[in-house]
Write a protein that holds these residues in place. Structure first.
Motif, PDB file in Angstrom:
ATOM      1  N   ALA A 106       3.473   4.639  -1.152  1.00 27.95           N
ATOM      2  CA  ALA A 106       2.075   3.666  -0.579  1.00 27.95           C
ATOM      3  C   ALA A 106       1.403   4.457   0.390  1.00 27.95           C
ATOM      4  O   ALA A 106       0.341   4.343   0.300  1.00 27.95           O
ATOM      5  CB  ALA A 106       2.671   2.191  -0.263  1.00 27.95           C
ATOM      6  N   LEU A 127      -0.698  -4.014   0.356  1.00 25.69           N
ATOM      7  CA  LEU A 127      -1.120  -4.404  -1.273  1.00 25.69           C
ATOM      8  C   LEU A 127      -0.045  -3.761  -2.077  1.00 25.69           C
ATOM      9  O   LEU A 127       0.774  -4.429  -2.685  1.00 25.69           O
ATOM     10  CB  LEU A 127      -2.487  -4.261  -1.512  1.00 25.69           C
ATOM     11  CG  LEU A 127      -2.743  -4.897  -2.920  1.00 25.69           C
ATOM     12  CD1 LEU A 127      -2.867  -6.153  -2.982  1.00 25.69           C
ATOM     13  CD2 LEU A 127      -4.118  -4.164  -3.313  1.00 25.69           C
ATOM     14  N   LEU A 128       0.040  -2.336  -1.990  1.00 29.72           N
ATOM     15  CA  LEU A 128       0.774  -1.573  -2.765  1.00 29.72           C
ATOM     16  C   LEU A 128       2.269  -1.954  -2.535  1.00 29.72           C
ATOM     17  O   LEU A 128       3.040  -1.889  -3.398  1.00 29.72           O
ATOM     18  CB  LEU A 128       0.421  -0.175  -2.462  1.00 29.72           C
ATOM     19  CG  LEU A 128      -0.910   0.513  -3.070  1.00 29.72           C
ATOM     20  CD1 LEU A 128      -1.002   1.874  -2.561  1.00 29.72           C
ATOM     21  CD2 LEU A 128      -1.056   0.411  -4.680  1.00 29.72           C
ATOM     22  N   THR A 129       2.559  -2.184  -1.385  1.00 28.74           N
ATOM     23  CA  THR A 129       4.033  -2.234  -0.972  1.00 28.74           C
ATOM     24  C   THR A 129       4.465  -3.911  -1.693  1.00 28.74           C
ATOM     25  O   THR A 129       5.382  -3.845  -2.272  1.00 28.74           O
ATOM     26  CB  THR A 129       4.205  -2.579   0.384  1.00 28.74           C
ATOM     27  OG1 THR A 129       3.557  -1.522   1.290  1.00 28.74           O
ATOM     28  CG2 THR A 129       5.730  -2.705   1.008  1.00 28.74           C
ATOM     29  N   ARG A 130       3.382  -4.826  -1.570  1.00 28.95           N
ATOM     30  CA  ARG A 130       3.741  -5.965  -2.154  1.00 28.95           C
ATOM     31  C   ARG A 130       3.990  -5.878  -3.366  1.00 28.95           C
ATOM     32  O   ARG A 130       4.687  -6.541  -4.235  1.00 28.95           O
ATOM     33  CB  ARG A 130       2.673  -6.919  -2.001  1.00 28.95           C
ATOM     34  CG  ARG A 130       3.269  -8.118  -0.958  1.00 28.95           C
ATOM     35  CD  ARG A 130       1.999  -9.211  -0.539  1.00 28.95           C
ATOM     36  NE  ARG A 130       1.038  -8.484   0.200  1.00 28.95           N
ATOM     37  CZ  ARG A 130      -0.320  -8.643   0.122  1.00 28.95           C
ATOM     38  NH1 ARG A 130      -0.716  -9.273  -0.675  1.00 28.95           N
ATOM     39  NH2 ARG A 130      -1.151  -8.096   1.036  1.00 28.95           N
ATOM     40  N   LEU A 131       3.242  -4.994  -4.290  1.00 28.88           N
ATOM     41  CA  LEU A 131       3.265  -4.650  -5.720  1.00 28.88           C
ATOM     42  C   LEU A 131       4.589  -3.777  -6.246  1.00 28.88           C
ATOM     43  O   LEU A 131       4.639  -3.498  -7.136  1.00 28.88           O
ATOM     44  CB  LEU A 131       2.158  -4.046  -6.202  1.00 28.88           C
ATOM     45  CG  LEU A 131       0.631  -4.935  -6.151  1.00 28.88           C
ATOM     46  CD1 LEU A 131      -0.553  -3.986  -6.619  1.00 28.88           C
ATOM     47  CD2 LEU A 131       0.858  -5.888  -7.157  1.00 28.88           C
ATOM     48  N   GLY A 132       5.351  -3.700  -5.172  1.00 27.64           N
ATOM     49  CA  GLY A 132       6.647  -3.119  -5.386  1.00 27.64           C
ATOM     50  C   GLY A 132       6.555  -1.601  -5.303  1.00 27.64           C
ATOM     51  O   GLY A 132       7.707  -0.784  -5.548  1.00 27.64           O
ATOM     52  N   VAL A 133       5.383  -0.832  -5.038  1.00 31.02           N
ATOM     53  CA  VAL A 133       5.500   0.619  -4.652  1.00 31.02           C
ATOM     54  C   VAL A 133       6.133   0.730  -3.412  1.00 31.02           C
ATOM     55  O   VAL A 133       6.036   0.063  -2.416  1.00 31.02           O
ATOM     56  CB  VAL A 133       3.925   0.990  -4.404  1.00 31.02           C
ATOM     57  CG1 VAL A 133       3.956   2.433  -4.396  1.00 31.02           C
ATOM     58  CG2 VAL A 133       3.306   0.485  -5.613  1.00 31.02           C
TER      59      VAL A 133
END
Lengths: 597, 597
Positions: free
Chosen positions: A228, A217-223
């Motif tokens: 992440a 999720l975090l990766t998808r949010l650009g973190v």
């Protein structure tokens, strides 16, 4: 490429002081940039280590502060002596379980003797590791095969998770084996505390979500990937903080929720408890097993991480470093420690560059022991149990079981025995059964070596099995290849098989034993070769050897076997067959073809 | 030659009833001439067996008649099931010593329990042997290496001789170990009975003379070799007869000479004593060791004799026969038996042709038990002790110790450990230490396999060690031969060695691992090969295998290793080097010569 970080010259070439104190290598070039990286990593690892230390101490049956104590001095000791730049030592799950099993044999949980025994176990294990390192006995760990290790870790994961269910249910139940734990849980199921279950299950679900969903999720949010990862690893501390607040503000203790309770504030008093000889004797075998398992776990983590940065681990020096860490644990009221996978990965990912990061982590934990413990009194045990369960379930590796089953029945048998015995009888019998069975299977296999009648592959000088390849053989010459060193366990089998093979070929005049796979001939096998030579001579058959290796030949020259041998020793099988065929009374007969797959 | 008695087809091909009852093979063609030969042999063996049976029963701490009982039914049982035509079973020295050690642990000598335990030991050992035979577990005996066996027999000979000195001195003294026996003798030396010493020493000198001087003397006087042998072997019965007459006529009992005393006249009552589970548990390990030692001793005697007449022994059937013999011993109040060397040689030399000779011997002993025992009451124990001492000193084989020392340090270490532990701690620890050490040394050796960089022998397709032979290597191609199967104990060593070898050759582009000596790659070694492949790939080096054996290749095909392998699998090392050299960007550079011894 001589200075490639991947394949450096062995560390033996280093000056000996450097060998024993790897800190001299990285310490001299320490820079401000490195300091910053190490400090950042230390902060993150400290935050992660606080709940882990408490949880693993609880798993070992020890007061929570012992987990903190075991995460201070041992880290400093490893930093001084260890060859890994990023390994993070401290209490780990499997060793904590083994500690509980070993100490539970000699003292009752909650007594002063129990703590004394845990400290002695660390001392014993430390001394053993140190001695093994000094005498370069690290090879002992090689007798744990990979399938046995992975079976043991998987079974330990299951055992640990099962042992923590009581804290999730809020009941008190014992048991060192899976049936024991299940029976104890079943007997006390009616005492289940619903609020404890609610906390435990919520934390479990949260941690499981964090582990499996949060990072994507975090990766998808650009973190960024690394941030992440680290955020995900911090989830347990969130659970700890939230449940402490809940338990404190709602006074859950009065509802029957078991809390960690008051933890003594301060640092461990340096020193050793009274040592009793009886206890030392009782703990010797468990200490040895803990040393070996801890060493294997730690070195494999260290090697995995070192390979990523093309650094190199020196296993014998790792023994010394882990020995020092455990002795340090014993002197500071800790219990056995080793390099842990999860925390080392966090340390690595957070950017730690040198062992100084571990020293800073130790400082962080010391500060926590001095100032943070009052805050932890309201921590529900169910939170810690959930932390442990989520952590250890990643140890259970079913794919590896499948892979071993597909590859080798013998390896699978050793693995299955390790898993079953560990689950049904406990950790020590599990390791012993796995190692014993894998050694026995290896010995059984080498006691019945593969033997093949060989012939020449056409247009080459190469000899292969007549049953597998299209090859040429010469009449009257029987070429037998034995695919194993000749030693006491297979020498009689060799006699029987050669007798049987010769019996199948009535016209044989020469037997050539092709020794390309024979790396040793021991005294028993030498006796057998003499017997074979004598019996073949009685039957009018000449006995030759070919492709005898240098070291084997050197040794045979020290005996009178070569004088008694009716035939010759040939450099190669090709030379043997050519010479013997040329010497045949009727040279007109030519080789016959074998047309077999 | 298909029907040669030396190399017959394995007995598995026989109809199964014949496999289990070898008597059917020789029984059907029994002739009058064979009967005569067997009868003559039986008379001679009976005469020899009477003092031996009494003596070995005394060595085992049992009443003398038990030795006779153990020489009746067991002989018949072996005759029914055994594959040797001439083996003579019954009480033997080493097994009697082991019986004394085992039974002495659970009961006091002279009590009814002591006899019960000895009978149970025979029963347990018989059942174990029988089961091992049925399940074809005879290979277990292969784990006793020749040096361990010969060390054990030598040490047992010394122990037995020492244990009999008390009877020569006429004192009562105990001890299971050499220091124990010596201390006990020293403590009771002042009780020495001079007349007993006179008898003992006279018999010793007489028997020693008979053994070393009488046979050459008789041969020189023109007596045929075989008769001279048999006469020599009859010496003990002469000593027995003379000392019985002396003791009886001079009433030596009143002078303090210990006599054998009244022996119950008659045959053993068939049946088993009350079996206690505690006793069975306590005797299980000794029974196993006695079974294995007895089996090894018996089979090696049987094979030596069979080879002389080109007959063949079937080891698994021998287990069944010895199992039956021991069960028969238990049911007739006997104690553990096995095939004995001295009596089998006498049986063979006296002309026994079939196991019927053993049946006649059993009849002879039964007659002795019925009618001869009153005569034996006046036999001095010193005579029996002297018989034992002279018999067992031939077991001490110092030349073999020298031979093993010259050939192999590892074998010598196992032998020396067996001898020392047997003398200092007793027979069971001795066997266990010898087997344990020889296995450990074998495992240690295979955990550090010999590895060599190889090159092509000029004008051949044959590759040998660059350090031992004048060979050609191709630049950029590193050919490494590993001289051992790859398994868990050596997989890490393989990784380290390949890394070190590659580090020494900066220009290497291809590594070819020559697997001619690799008979197995287990799951741990497969992991290591994958690691090596990956690390070499990171360093820009391609990893190839050559000369992979069929069974090993079959197994590798079941994994995805071959897909991940950066290089190829070559049929031969020659093919590998030729193909890789041809594919090189600069084919003008030629091979370089290695000029090393």
């Amino acid at each position: 490429m001589n200075d490639s970080p991947q394949f450096p010259r062995p560390a033996r070439a280093l000056p000996s002081i450097r060998r024993f104190l790897p800190i001299l290598e990285w310490g001299c070039s320490y820079s401000r940039a490195t300091l910053t990286s190490d400090l950042v990593a230390a902060v993150i690892v400290t935050i992660m280590l606080i709940p882990q230390s408490l949880a693993y101490a609880m798993l070992a049956g020890l007061p929570p502060e012992i987990g903190l104590y075991a995460s201070i001095l041992p880290l400093v000791a490893y930093a001084l002596f260890g060859t890994s730049r990023t390994l993070a030592v401290g209490p780990v799950a499997v060793v904590s379980l083994m500690t509980a099993a070993a100490v539970g044999e000699v003292a009752a949980q909650g007594t002063a003797d129990y703590l004394t025994a845990a400290i002695l176990l660390a001392l014993l294990s430390g001394v053993m590791l140190l001695l093994m390192g000094i005498f370069r006995l690290g090879f002992v760990a090689n007798f744990l095969s990979h399938p046995v290790i992975s079976g043991f870790i998987t079974a330990s994961g299951v055992l640990i998770a099962a042992s923590q269910l009581k804290h999730i249910l809020g009941v008190s139940a014992g048991g060192d084996t899976l049936p024991g734990i299940i029976a104890a849980l079943a007997a006390s199921a009616d005492m289940t505390n619903p609020i404890t279950v609610a906390i435990g299950v919520s934390v479990l679900v949260f941690l499981y979500f964090a582990r499996s969903q949060l990072r994507p999720l975090l990766t998808r949010l650009g973190v960024p990937q690394r941030s992440a990862d680290i955020t995900t690893r911090a989830a347990p501390i969130v659970a700890v903080a939230v449940t402490i607040l809940l338990a404190g503000s709602l006074d859950l203790a009065s509802e029957g929720v078991v809390l960690v309770g008051a933890i003594p504030q301060g640092l461990p008093v340096p020193g050793l408890p009274q040592i009793s000889l009886d206890m030392l004797t009782a703990l010797a075998v468990p200490a040895f097993l803990i040393s070996i398992i801890g060493f294997v776990e730690s070195v494999s983590v260290a090697q995995t991480l070192a390979a990523k940065r093309r650094q190199r681990i020196e296993p014998d020096q790792e023994l010394i470093a882990l020995g020092a860490a455990n002795i340090a644990a014993a002197f500071s009221s800790g219990y056995p420690v080793t390099g842990g996978f999860a925390r080392s990965v966090v340390n690595f990912d957070a950017g730690a560059e040198t062992p100084a990061a571990s020293v800073f982590t130790a400082l962080g934990i010391a500060l926590a022991a001095l100032f943070l413990t009052p805050l932890l009194a309201s921590l529900p045990q169910a939170t810690l149990a959930a932390t442990i369960i989520v952590a250890v379930l990643s140890l259970v590796d079913l794919r590896e079981i499948q892979r071993v089953l597909a590859y080798s029945k013998a390896d699978f048998a050793a693995m299955a025995a390790t898993i079953l015995v560990t689950l049904l009888w406990g950790v020590e019998p599990g390791v012993v059964a796995g190692v014993g069975l894998s050694l026995a299977l290896h010995l059984y296999r080498t006691s019945r070596p593969h033997m093949a009648v060989v012939g020449r592959v056409p247009d080459t000088q190469h000899f292969r099995n007549v049953e597998r390849h299209r090859v040429v053989t010469e009449p009257g010459i029987l070429s037998i290849r034995v695919d194993e060193s000749l030693y006491f366990a297979n020498s009689r089998y060799l006699e029987d098989r050669i007798a049987a093979l010769v019996a199948e070929e009535p016209d044989v005049r020469h037997v050539v034993l092709m020794c390309s796979a024979v790396n040793e001939i021991d005294a028993s096998a030498l006796d057998s070769l003499e017997d074979i030579n004598r019996r073949l001579a009685d039957a009018g058959v000449t006995f030759h050897l070919s492709e005898v290796k240098g070291p084997v030949m050197d040794r045979l020259r020290r005996t009178d076997f070569l004088e008694r041998l009716t035939g010759q020793i040939f450099l190669s099988q090709h030379e043997a067959v050519t010479a013997l065929a040329a010497a045949r009374p009727d040279p007109s007969s030519t080789g016959e073809f074998h047309e077999k797959c």
